[in-house]
Write a protein that holds these residues in place. Structure first.
Motif, PDB file in Angstrom:
ATOM      1  N   UNK A  28       0.897  -1.471  -0.387  1.00 21.07           N
ATOM      2  CA  UNK A  28      -0.115  -0.128   0.069  1.00 21.07           C
ATOM      3  C   UNK A  28       0.499   0.986  -0.092  1.00 21.07           C
ATOM      4  N   UNK A  29       1.720   1.649   0.951  1.00 20.79           N
ATOM      5  CA  UNK A  29       3.058   2.678   0.662  1.00 20.79           C
ATOM      6  C   UNK A  29       3.373   2.556  -0.565  1.00 20.79           C
ATOM      7  N   UNK A  30       3.855   1.525  -1.413  1.00 21.93           N
ATOM      8  CA  UNK A  30       4.178   1.437  -3.262  1.00 21.93           C
ATOM      9  C   UNK A  30       3.302   2.745  -3.668  1.00 21.93           C
ATOM     10  N   UNK A  31       2.379   1.897  -3.679  1.00 18.19           N
ATOM     11  CA  UNK A  31       0.472   2.398  -4.373  1.00 18.19           C
ATOM     12  C   UNK A  31       0.341   3.926  -4.202  1.00 18.19           C
ATOM     13  N   UNK A  32       0.949   4.056  -2.972  1.00 12.25           N
ATOM     14  CA  UNK A  32       0.957   5.886  -1.935  1.00 12.25           C
ATOM     15  C   UNK A  32       2.007   6.286  -2.767  1.00 12.25           C
ATOM     16  N   UNK A  33       2.652   5.960  -3.026  1.00 16.18           N
ATOM     17  CA  UNK A  33       3.804   6.417  -3.551  1.00 16.18           C
ATOM     18  C   UNK A  33       3.138   7.311  -5.518  1.00 16.18           C
ATOM     19  N   UNK A  34       3.364   5.617  -5.396  1.00 13.60           N
ATOM     20  CA  UNK A  34       2.875   6.115  -7.578  1.00 13.60           C
ATOM     21  C   UNK A  34       1.463   7.432  -6.957  1.00 13.60           C
ATOM     22  N   UNK A  35       0.236   7.529  -6.221  1.00 13.64           N
ATOM     23  CA  UNK A  35      -0.234   8.569  -6.676  1.00 13.64           C
ATOM     24  C   UNK A  35       0.357   9.455  -6.521  1.00 13.64           C
ATOM     25  N   UNK A  36       1.194   9.727  -5.364  1.00 14.40           N
ATOM     26  CA  UNK A  36       1.892  11.168  -4.858  1.00 14.40           C
ATOM     27  C   UNK A  36       2.216  11.488  -6.015  1.00 14.40           C
ATOM     28  N   UNK A  37       2.965  10.680  -7.084  1.00 10.62           N
ATOM     29  CA  UNK A  37       3.881  10.827  -8.152  1.00 10.62           C
ATOM     30  C   UNK A  37       3.571  10.972  -8.913  1.00 10.62           C
ATOM     31  N   UNK A  38       1.839  11.081  -9.353  1.00 10.34           N
ATOM     32  CA  UNK A  38       1.101  11.394 -10.880  1.00 10.34           C
ATOM     33  C   UNK A  38       1.108  10.124 -10.810  1.00 10.34           C
ATOM     34  N   UNK A  39       2.050   8.826 -11.272  1.00 11.12           N
ATOM     35  CA  UNK A  39       1.605   7.920 -12.033  1.00 11.12           C
ATOM     36  C   UNK A  39       0.822   6.773 -11.680  1.00 11.12           C
ATOM     37  N   UNK A  40       0.365   6.977 -11.417  1.00 13.66           N
ATOM     38  CA  UNK A  40      -1.091   6.009 -10.682  1.00 13.66           C
ATOM     39  C   UNK A  40      -1.791   5.673 -11.410  1.00 13.66           C
ATOM     40  N   UNK A  41      -2.549   4.724 -12.335  1.00 16.50           N
ATOM     41  CA  UNK A  41      -3.657   4.682 -13.146  1.00 16.50           C
ATOM     42  C   UNK A  41      -5.071   3.590 -12.399  1.00 16.50           C
ATOM     43  N   UNK A  42      -3.865   2.545 -11.918  1.00 13.94           N
ATOM     44  CA  UNK A  42      -4.820   1.114 -11.004  1.00 13.94           C
ATOM     45  C   UNK A  42      -4.737   1.086 -11.208  1.00 13.94           C
TER      46      UNK A  42
END
Length: 113
Positions: A28-42
């Motif tokens: 979950x921490x990696x996913x949160x980092x991806x969201x914060x970096x603006x690279x998260x899609x799904x």
């Protein structure tokens, strides 16, 4: 920028007893980092409680997928990234968090998407 699928089958995730909480926290921490970096899609996991349906053009359904295809299960993340090297780095972070190797695929560009 391309979209990358980072995934693993359920069988690949062999977590020793007592480590599930850490795996959940770390992934979950990696996913949160991806969201914060603006690279998260799904991201998510396939719900094995619901059967796979093969749906025909006429709307009829058959339980199960294509018989010649391997089962699709496990977890996945779709990230939009500037390069394959960046995708490899994110896949490595997820591999470390999930305690299992990750498969990496790039989506082909569809101008209608």
């Amino acid at each position: 920028m391309s979209k990358y699928l980072i995934s693993f089958p359920s069988a690949a995730m062999v977590v020793p007893e007592g480590e599930w909480e850490a795996v959940t926290r770390d992934s979950h921490a990696v996913i949160q980092e991806a969201k914060a970096a603006g690279v998260y899609v799904f991201a998510g996991g396939i719900n094995d409680a619901e059967p796979t349906l093969l749906v025909s053009a006429d709307g009829s359904t058959t339980i199960g997928g294509y018989p010649e295809a391997p089962a699709l299960n496990g977890g996945f993340a779709v990230l939009e990234l500037p390069s394959r090297d960046a995708a490899i780095k994110w896949a490595a972070r997820l591999a470390q968090a999930c305690r299992c190797d990750q498969e990496l695929r790039v989506f082909g560009f569809d101008p209608e998407s």
